[in-house]
Design a protein around this motif. Structure first.
Motif, PDB file in Angstrom:
ATOM      1  N   LEU B  89       9.236   2.549  -1.267  1.00  0.00           N
ATOM      2  CA  LEU B  89       8.819   1.656  -2.345  1.00  0.00           C
ATOM      3  C   LEU B  89       9.067   2.294  -3.711  1.00  0.00           C
ATOM      4  O   LEU B  89       9.469   1.615  -4.665  1.00  0.00           O
ATOM      5  N   VAL B  90       8.857   3.605  -3.785  1.00  0.00           N
ATOM      6  CA  VAL B  90       9.145   4.315  -5.036  1.00  0.00           C
ATOM      7  C   VAL B  90      10.639   4.224  -5.352  1.00  0.00           C
ATOM      8  O   VAL B  90      11.043   4.022  -6.506  1.00  0.00           O
ATOM      9  N   THR B  91      11.454   4.346  -4.312  1.00  0.00           N
ATOM     10  CA  THR B  91      12.896   4.221  -4.509  1.00  0.00           C
ATOM     11  C   THR B  91      13.251   2.836  -5.047  1.00  0.00           C
ATOM     12  O   THR B  91      14.120   2.698  -5.917  1.00  0.00           O
ATOM     13  N   GLU B  92      12.548   1.813  -4.538  1.00  0.00           N
ATOM     14  CA  GLU B  92      12.782   0.457  -5.051  1.00  0.00           C
ATOM     15  C   GLU B  92      12.447   0.367  -6.539  1.00  0.00           C
ATOM     16  O   GLU B  92      13.163  -0.272  -7.313  1.00  0.00           O
ATOM     17  N   ILE B  93      11.359   1.014  -6.913  1.00  0.00           N
ATOM     18  CA  ILE B  93      10.965   1.003  -8.335  1.00  0.00           C
ATOM     19  C   ILE B  93      12.026   1.709  -9.172  1.00  0.00           C
ATOM     20  O   ILE B  93      12.434   1.228 -10.232  1.00  0.00           O
ATOM     21  N   GLN B  94      12.501   2.833  -8.662  1.00  0.00           N
ATOM     22  CA  GLN B  94      13.502   3.604  -9.401  1.00  0.00           C
ATOM     23  C   GLN B  94      14.821   2.845  -9.502  1.00  0.00           C
ATOM     24  O   GLN B  94      15.536   2.957 -10.487  1.00  0.00           O
ATOM     25  N   ARG B  95      15.131   2.066  -8.477  1.00  0.00           N
ATOM     26  CA  ARG B  95      16.355   1.252  -8.518  1.00  0.00           C
ATOM     27  C   ARG B  95      16.323   0.261  -9.671  1.00  0.00           C
ATOM     28  O   ARG B  95      17.364  -0.180 -10.157  1.00  0.00           O
ATOM     29  N   LYS B  96      15.098  -0.126 -10.054  1.00  0.00           N
ATOM     30  CA  LYS B  96      14.964  -1.018 -11.206  1.00  0.00           C
ATOM     31  C   LYS B  96      14.960  -0.244 -12.521  1.00  0.00           C
ATOM     32  O   LYS B  96      14.682  -0.804 -13.581  1.00  0.00           O
ATOM     33  N   GLY B  97      15.238   1.058 -12.442  1.00  0.00           N
ATOM     34  CA  GLY B  97      15.294   1.866 -13.648  1.00  0.00           C
ATOM     35  C   GLY B  97      13.926   2.247 -14.206  1.00  0.00           C
ATOM     36  O   GLY B  97      13.815   2.666 -15.358  1.00  0.00           O
ATOM     37  N   GLU B  98      12.889   2.091 -13.394  1.00  0.00           N
ATOM     38  CA  GLU B  98      11.538   2.372 -13.894  1.00  0.00           C
ATOM     39  C   GLU B  98      10.992   3.674 -13.318  1.00  0.00           C
ATOM     40  O   GLU B  98      11.413   4.128 -12.255  1.00  0.00           O
ATOM     41  N   ASP B  99      10.014   4.234 -14.021  1.00  0.00           N
ATOM     42  CA  ASP B  99       9.326   5.427 -13.560  1.00  0.00           C
ATOM     43  C   ASP B  99       8.187   5.012 -12.631  1.00  0.00           C
ATOM     44  O   ASP B  99       7.310   4.223 -13.012  1.00  0.00           O
ATOM     45  N   ALA B 100       8.222   5.531 -11.420  1.00  0.00           N
ATOM     46  CA  ALA B 100       7.260   5.092 -10.406  1.00  0.00           C
ATOM     47  C   ALA B 100       5.824   5.406 -10.807  1.00  0.00           C
ATOM     48  O   ALA B 100       4.920   4.591 -10.604  1.00  0.00           O
ATOM     49  N   GLY B 101       5.618   6.592 -11.383  1.00  0.00           N
ATOM     50  CA  GLY B 101       4.259   6.967 -11.800  1.00  0.00           C
ATOM     51  C   GLY B 101       3.695   5.954 -12.786  1.00  0.00           C
ATOM     52  O   GLY B 101       2.554   5.498 -12.652  1.00  0.00           O
ATOM     53  N   ALA B 102       4.508   5.585 -13.752  1.00  0.00           N
ATOM     54  CA  ALA B 102       4.054   4.648 -14.787  1.00  0.00           C
ATOM     55  C   ALA B 102       3.798   3.266 -14.193  1.00  0.00           C
ATOM     56  O   ALA B 102       2.838   2.585 -14.573  1.00  0.00           O
ATOM     57  N   VAL B 103       4.639   2.859 -13.247  1.00  0.00           N
ATOM     58  CA  VAL B 103       4.481   1.526 -12.657  1.00  0.00           C
ATOM     59  C   VAL B 103       3.236   1.462 -11.767  1.00  0.00           C
ATOM     60  O   VAL B 103       2.571   0.430 -11.676  1.00  0.00           O
ATOM     61  N   MET B 104       2.890   2.588 -11.126  1.00  0.00           N
ATOM     62  CA  MET B 104       1.712   2.593 -10.247  1.00  0.00           C
ATOM     63  C   MET B 104       0.406   2.799 -11.016  1.00  0.00           C
ATOM     64  O   MET B 104      -0.665   2.378 -10.564  1.00  0.00           O
ATOM     65  N   GLU B 105       0.503   3.471 -12.149  1.00  0.00           N
ATOM     66  CA  GLU B 105      -0.682   3.917 -12.888  1.00  0.00           C
ATOM     67  C   GLU B 105      -1.747   2.829 -13.122  1.00  0.00           C
ATOM     68  O   GLU B 105      -2.941   3.092 -12.933  1.00  0.00           O
ATOM     69  N   PRO B 106      -1.354   1.596 -13.523  1.00  0.00           N
ATOM     70  CA  PRO B 106      -2.395   0.611 -13.851  1.00  0.00           C
ATOM     71  C   PRO B 106      -3.312   0.284 -12.671  1.00  0.00           C
ATOM     72  O   PRO B 106      -4.410  -0.238 -12.879  1.00  0.00           O
ATOM     73  N   TYR B 107      -2.864   0.578 -11.460  1.00  0.00           N
ATOM     74  CA  TYR B 107      -3.638   0.179 -10.280  1.00  0.00           C
ATOM     75  C   TYR B 107      -4.433   1.335  -9.703  1.00  0.00           C
ATOM     76  O   TYR B 107      -5.179   1.193  -8.751  1.00  0.00           O
ATOM     77  N   ARG B 108      -4.233   2.493 -10.318  1.00  0.00           N
ATOM     78  CA  ARG B 108      -4.790   3.709  -9.743  1.00  0.00           C
ATOM     79  C   ARG B 108      -6.315   3.682  -9.619  1.00  0.00           C
ATOM     80  O   ARG B 108      -6.853   3.919  -8.543  1.00  0.00           O
ATOM     81  N   SER B 109      -7.003   3.416 -10.741  1.00  0.00           N
ATOM     82  CA  SER B 109      -8.457   3.606 -10.692  1.00  0.00           C
ATOM     83  C   SER B 109      -9.102   2.599  -9.744  1.00  0.00           C
ATOM     84  O   SER B 109     -10.012   2.939  -8.994  1.00  0.00           O
ATOM     85  N   ARG B 110      -8.596   1.385  -9.750  1.00  0.00           N
ATOM     86  CA  ARG B 110      -9.189   0.373  -8.870  1.00  0.00           C
ATOM     87  C   ARG B 110      -8.962   0.743  -7.402  1.00  0.00           C
ATOM     88  O   ARG B 110      -9.866   0.658  -6.575  1.00  0.00           O
ATOM     89  N   ILE B 111      -7.742   1.153  -7.096  1.00  0.00           N
ATOM     90  CA  ILE B 111      -7.431   1.475  -5.701  1.00  0.00           C
ATOM     91  C   ILE B 111      -8.104   2.785  -5.280  1.00  0.00           C
ATOM     92  O   ILE B 111      -8.554   2.921  -4.144  1.00  0.00           O
ATOM     93  N   ASP B 112      -8.211   3.740  -6.201  1.00  0.00           N
ATOM     94  CA  ASP B 112      -8.923   4.984  -5.877  1.00  0.00           C
ATOM     95  C   ASP B 112     -10.389   4.710  -5.516  1.00  0.00           C
ATOM     96  O   ASP B 112     -10.939   5.323  -4.607  1.00  0.00           O
ATOM     97  N   ALA B 113     -10.989   3.792  -6.278  1.00  0.00           N
ATOM     98  CA  ALA B 113     -12.390   3.453  -5.994  1.00  0.00           C
ATOM     99  C   ALA B 113     -12.510   2.836  -4.597  1.00  0.00           C
ATOM    100  O   ALA B 113     -13.429   3.156  -3.828  1.00  0.00           O
ATOM    101  N   TYR B 114     -11.572   1.991  -4.287  1.00  0.00           N
ATOM    102  CA  TYR B 114     -11.519   1.394  -2.944  1.00  0.00           C
ATOM    103  C   TYR B 114     -11.349   2.473  -1.878  1.00  0.00           C
ATOM    104  O   TYR B 114     -12.026   2.473  -0.844  1.00  0.00           O
ATOM    105  N   ALA B 115     -10.458   3.424  -2.162  1.00  0.00           N
ATOM    106  CA  ALA B 115     -10.179   4.484  -1.179  1.00  0.00           C
ATOM    107  C   ALA B 115     -11.434   5.305  -0.875  1.00  0.00           C
ATOM    108  O   ALA B 115     -11.645   5.737   0.261  1.00  0.00           O
ATOM    109  N   ARG B 116     -12.269   5.508  -1.906  1.00  0.00           N
ATOM    110  CA  ARG B 116     -13.503   6.272  -1.672  1.00  0.00           C
ATOM    111  C   ARG B 116     -14.438   5.508  -0.743  1.00  0.00           C
ATOM    112  O   ARG B 116     -15.103   6.099   0.096  1.00  0.00           O
ATOM    113  N   ILE B 117     -14.449   4.196  -0.896  1.00  0.00           N
ATOM    114  CA  ILE B 117     -15.340   3.375  -0.063  1.00  0.00           C
ATOM    115  C   ILE B 117     -14.923   3.428   1.404  1.00  0.00           C
ATOM    116  O   ILE B 117     -15.746   3.556   2.297  1.00  0.00           O
ATOM    117  N   ILE B 118     -13.617   3.342   1.646  1.00  0.00           N
ATOM    118  CA  ILE B 118     -13.174   3.205   3.044  1.00  0.00           C
ATOM    119  C   ILE B 118     -13.043   4.558   3.755  1.00  0.00           C
ATOM    120  O   ILE B 118     -12.665   4.602   4.918  1.00  0.00           O
TER     121      ILE B 118
END
Lengths: 240, 240
Positions: B89-118
């Motif tokens: 999936l990161v490769t797909e992001i890079q194919r679009k010329g984007e930085d994977a870290g930056a594209v994932m960043e907005p979802y980090r805190s919400r998903i991290d909170a979820y990860a702690r729960i599960i």
């Protein structure tokens, strides 16, 4: 330096690794042969496989604790490489008709204890540990491979010398150290502390007959391992 | 059931998922189309990539906590598959010329909170969480892929439908439950608890215009997701 404790009988000899230029040390020349001290094939595979899994686990911790999504993503590349090496070693065990879990089990508690020590106090220490200890232990395992039967020396050397992602770790650490120079002295201290326990875990995989002669034989090997460790720290800009 | 909270306005309708035989539900027939609610391509890739990384992190925790070297080794296979999906999936992001870290960043805190729960309270709960939540979220991501442009629907479906190692997790869990039947009721309870938060995190990735109409549209989708969740629990011998 912690390493002195390995050769406590001769504490007067102080190991002072120096950076040497590439041309001074042609690879594989004048290298001390560890082959005769190598464990049997299965103990070798079991220990090296478990060490790779442990390295992967430490990297996983570094992924979880990463300070940014970019760092998380970068370290995940390194983790994938460690896991691939582990799986290759497991495949080698299975090719011998053995169960990988059973072959690794005897080394678990000792290596787990080591893994707890090298985890460090934060992300930076964990990452330094991954970089330095996997470098040293892979080096050591390549040396030891010389004592394996058949084509295992060449195969293990190829497997263990494959990309371990250390350039990725170095990049992450250098960026962090540049952004926060205070990190340098702490990580330098940490890097020095790691070498003792890492040499101990390396040494524990050897089959050493009783008697001091073997320590004499080992000392130059450990000196070389420490020299490489020093070079790795130097790459980070840290004083060993 | 926690899911009722999603449709709090219509609590009278109780979702009662039923096991259906394979022949009753031909794949991709009568499936509710989520495509119009799909986020744009990059937000989609960012969220799905980060969820795979999170699944990998949870599996890493399960590797560290594994009760035996055999279990550790088995779970490491599953972790490698999750990491490979993440990297694709990161490769797909890079194919679009984007930085994977930056594209994932907005979802980090919400998903991290979820990860702690599960993460659960022990190895068994962590493993159940990996099995059930990755199943549900991959299902959901495949549905959502229908709204992506070009050949992404087919490519994402292929990528996400690839082996996730769930048979390995199922084997580990069944062996554990058979050895300790008391686990069954605790894990059944845990499996029921997971579904609410997992549907919430799935729902949060949708682009939902204001108004209740969308909930009506979503409800059958969530009902199907819960039915699949129930089947996964059934495979473990747990009552959903």
């Amino acid at each position: 330096m912690p390493v002195v404790t390995f050769f406590g009988r001769r504490k007067k000899r102080v190991v002072v690794p120096r950076l040497r230029s590439r041309s001074d040390t042609p690879a594989n020349v004048n290298r001390v042969d560890l082959g005769e001290l190598a464990p049997g094939l299965l103990p070798y595979l079991g220990q090296v496989a478990y060490l790779q899994l442990t390295n992967f686990e430490t990297l996983s911790r570094a992924i979880v604790d990463a300070p940014s999504t970019e760092a998380k993503e970068a370290v995940s590349r390194v983790a994938a490489l460690a896991l691939a090496k582990h799986h290759s070693l497991v495949t080698e065990i299975q090719r011998k008709g053995e169960d990988a879990g059973a072959v690794m089990e005897p080394y678990r508690s000792r290596i787990d204890a080591y893994a707890r020590i090298i985890l460090g106090n934060d992300w930076y220490e964990t990452l330094v540990a991954c970089y330095l200890t996997s470098g040293l232990l892979d080096d050591f395992a390549v040396r030891l491979a010389g004592g394996l039967p058949g084509d295992y020396p060449a195969r293990m050397t190829a497997l263990l010398s494959g990309d371990s992602g250390s350039d990725i770790l170095v990049h992450q650490l250098r960026v962090a150290i540049e952004a926060n120079p205070h990190l340098a002295s702490r990580l330098a201290m940490w890097g020095r502390r790691l070498v003792g326990d890492t040499l101990l875990i390396a040494r524990s995989s050897l089959v050493i007959p009783q008697g001091a002669k073997e320590d004499e034989r080992l000392e130059p090997v450990f000196t070389e391992l420490i020299a490489s460790h020093t070079r790795r720290m130097d790459v980070l800009g840290l004083t060993a």
